[in-house]
Design an enzyme around this catalytic site. Structure first.
Site, short mmCIF file in Angstrom:
data_model
loop_
_atom_site.label_atom_id
_atom_site.label_comp_id
_atom_site.label_asym_id
_atom_site.label_seq_id
_atom_site.Cartn_x
_atom_site.Cartn_y
_atom_site.Cartn_z
N LYS A 35 91.11 62.27 101.57
CA LYS A 35 89.73 62.28 101.11
C LYS A 35 89.68 62.41 99.58
O LYS A 35 88.90 61.72 98.92
CB LYS A 35 88.98 63.45 101.76
N ARG A 85 80.01 49.08 102.34
CA ARG A 85 81.25 48.52 102.85
C ARG A 85 82.24 48.20 101.73
O ARG A 85 83.41 47.95 101.99
CB ARG A 85 80.94 47.24 103.65
N ASN A 96 83.34 36.35 106.73
CA ASN A 96 84.22 37.52 106.71
C ASN A 96 85.46 37.18 107.51
O ASN A 96 85.38 36.50 108.55
CB ASN A 96 83.55 38.73 107.37
N GLY A 97 86.61 37.68 107.08
CA GLY A 97 87.83 37.45 107.82
C GLY A 97 88.87 36.72 107.00
O GLY A 97 88.78 36.64 105.76
N GLU A 118 94.45 64.75 106.02
CA GLU A 118 93.09 64.21 105.89
C GLU A 118 92.45 64.66 104.57
O GLU A 118 91.77 63.87 103.89
CB GLU A 118 92.24 64.64 107.08
N GLU A 169 90.93 59.16 97.90
CA GLU A 169 89.99 58.05 98.12
C GLU A 169 88.87 58.02 97.09
O GLU A 169 88.54 56.96 96.56
CB GLU A 169 89.35 58.17 99.52
#
Length: 599
Positions: free
Chosen positions: A479, A27, A96-97, A475, A482
């Protein structure tokens, strides 16, 4: 953000928690920590990776909580890492948040000592005040939550409390039911090797978790949350011999596509058979579709628009979920809003769906995650069945999203009578052939790897395409940027001459989609413009149709309107090998998180 884990039971708590943190590394994070509860509360946390975190391998703790943090409030430091504690050191919280009113709460908590820059730290101090007033931990948490504004998933422990208290509001939490204890996670991957029996908490839930089970309350009333079996396993969440999760997941695409298609095509009748609960009468009457999504899912939506409009005779608009607005002039009773989200927890997409529902529009989710928040809020959901995707950069979920959207397009066109039976049969045949076509591209990886090695040090990369090639250009550029951190841009091919052509040099390769469905003849004109200026062109062409204006070609099996989608797989491999050549952190690219649960 970014990942929560928790455990209470018979295993060594620190070992289970560390495994949970490692499972959540995908994550993205910049610090990590755990709190262990035994005779005392012990907190271990620091900036950096989990491997560098000093955690005891043997201890008497009966339970604990853990967290991987991605900085939002305050830099990645030891002090800002979770868990955070109260003044007494008896309460520990992971979160989280975003707590949007934390500045005001800090002022109200003026007598308390704060040691971090985080919004999270107000939570243990609020709980401390309630405990001092005589509440037990669960009641103290419930009262503290009434003072919070924003989004949160939290887990709380106390040195004298035999259990964990967890709560959620607009941020996911899932509880695992095991034979040797109970587990807690931001998602199932946190504990998938221990149990596949899970319960998903809902907004407003506060849960007490002990070694034998859970008790859940919402708005002060006890509620029941069902136990479900997830079809993920520890093997599916591992690397299976690949150097990176992303590489494994690129190669899992034939399997993911077969899972997405399985049972959803009626071979004899020649149409899609989707498990859609929306009324046929409504689907026959719609005159507009809104697709809302973010990032890679947005590009899947753009691809779907190009498929939907000629298939269904329905006007389609595609919005970035964060930019979605409903304006006057829409017949809300004849509008379908489709949310595309891998996790089902993307904050911007949830906000867009809530806006649509508040206007009376019917909603449908395309997602990978059973039990996710969005599946509980929409009118209906279709699951892509891609299995766990650990790499931050989405790969197999993109092709699966487009495939399910294509099936839905044929399903809708049959209801509306807008697609000839022969055309429908051709598209469904192409969908059935997708897994094999993708495998052919994967088998040609060595050629793509050589190209990536040749161009890895380029100044920039430009991707161009038309029609169905345009979303794939976007896309593919996403990619590459990223995971390699290279400058990469995707353009509609016709726009190249309206500015971007000024950037083309011999050090800026241009990757052109020259497939069926991508208006290849017109795109070749743009390829010639690049070639005339000395720019190297890599063309993705239909097998047996090389292009003399391209310096290199990658051949893609002929597959009609889905051929650009297969080209995307080749460009995923290209991005992967460029990043690998540059020595990047492919599965955990800097500054990015897998599931974006804050707006």
């Amino acid at each position: 953000m970014c990942g929560i884990t928790g455990y209470i039971g018979e295993h060594t708590s620190s070992a289970v928690l560390k495994t949970g943190l490692q499972n959540l590394e995908y994550r993205g994070y910049d610090s990590a920590g755990i709190a262990l509860v035994g005779d005392e509360l012990q907190v271990y946390k620091q900036q950096g990776t989990i491997d560098g975190l000093s955690i005891p391998t043997t201890e008497t703790a009966t339970h604990g909580i853990g967290h991987t943090r991605w900085s939002t409030h305050g830099e990645p430091t030891d002090e800002n890492a979770h868990p955070h504690t109260d003044c007494s050191g008896d309460v520990a919280v992971v979160h989280n948040g975003i707590i949007s009113n934390y500045d005001d709460l800090k002022q109200e908590l003026g007598g308390h000592l704060f040691e971090s820059e985080t919004d999270t730290e107000v939570i243990p101090h609020l709980i401390e005040e309630e405990l001092t007033a005589g509440a037990d931990l669960r009641a103290a948490v419930m009262r503290a939550l009434t003072r919070l504004e924003g989004s949160f998933a939290i887990a709380v422990t106390h040195v004298e409390y035999d259990g964990i208290v967890a709560a959620r509001q607009d941020s996911p939490l899932v509880i695992g039911h095991g034979d040797e204890g109970m587990y807690l996670g931001s998602d199932v991957t946190a504990f998938v090797e221990y149990t596949q029996q899970v319960s998903y908490l809902e907004d407003g839930d506060v849960a007490h978790i002990d070694a034998t089970g859970m008790t859940v309350f919402n708005d002060g009333e006890r509620v029941t949350r069902s136990v479900q079996t997830v079809d993920w396993d520890a093997t599916a969440a591992g690397k299976a011999g690949h150097d990176h999760y992303m590489h494994k997941e690129i190669h899992e695409q034939p399997t993911a596509l077969r899972q997405a298609i399985s049972g959803r095509i009626d071979e004899l009748a020649g149409h899609a058979t989707l498990e859609v609960d929306l009324r046929d009468a409504f689907l026959e009457s719609i005159d507009e579709i809104h697709i809302v999504a973010c990032g890679t899912s947005y590009h899947a939506g753009l691809y779907a628009k190009e498929l939907f409009e000629p298939l269904t005779d329905v006007s389609v608009r595609v919005d970035l979920a964060s930019e979605y607005r409903v304006h006057d002039g829409h017949d809300t009773q004849r509008t379908l809003v489709i949310a595309v989200t891998q996790s089902g927890e993307t904050a911007d997409t949830l906000t867009a769906i809530r806006q649509a529902k508040s206007c009376g529009m019917t909603t449908l989710a395309i997602t990978n995650t059973v039990g996710s928040t969005i599946t509980r809020e929409v009118d209906d959901a279709l699951f892509i069945k891609a299995g766990p995707e650990i790499g931050v950069a989405a790969t197999k979920t993109f092709v699966s999203q487009v495939t399910i959207l294509a099936l839905f397009g044929t399903y809708l066109s049959r209801l509306r009578g807008t697609l000839a039976a022969g055309d429908a049969a051709d598209l469904l045949a192409n969908i059935r052939q997708l897994p094999s076509a993708v495998q052919i591209v994967l088998d040609a990886e060595s050629q793509i790897q050589r190209l990536a090695s040749q161009y890895a040090d380029s100044e920039a990369f430009f991707f161009i395409g038309r029609a169905l090639g345009y979303p794939v250009a976007l896309e593919s550029a996403l990619k590459l940027k990223e995971i390699s951190y290279a400058h990469a841009e995707g353009f509609a091919a016709g726009e190249l001459k309206h500015g971007p052509l000024a950037l083309v040099t011999e050090d800026t390769p241009v990757i052109a989609l020259l497939n069926s469905g991508a208006i290849a003849d017109q795109t070749r004109t743009n390829v010639k413009e690049v070639e005339a200026r000395g720019g190297p062109v890599v063309g993705l062409t239909t097998t047996g149709q090389p292009d003399s204006f391209c310096r290199h070609t990658i051949e893609i099996p002929e597959l009609g309107r889905l051929e650009p989608l297969v080209s995307n797989v080749a460009l995923q491999l290209f991005a992967y090998h460029v990043a690998n050549e540059l020595g990047r952190s492919i599965d955990k690219p800097r500054n990015l998180a897998k599931s974006v649960t804050v707006e």
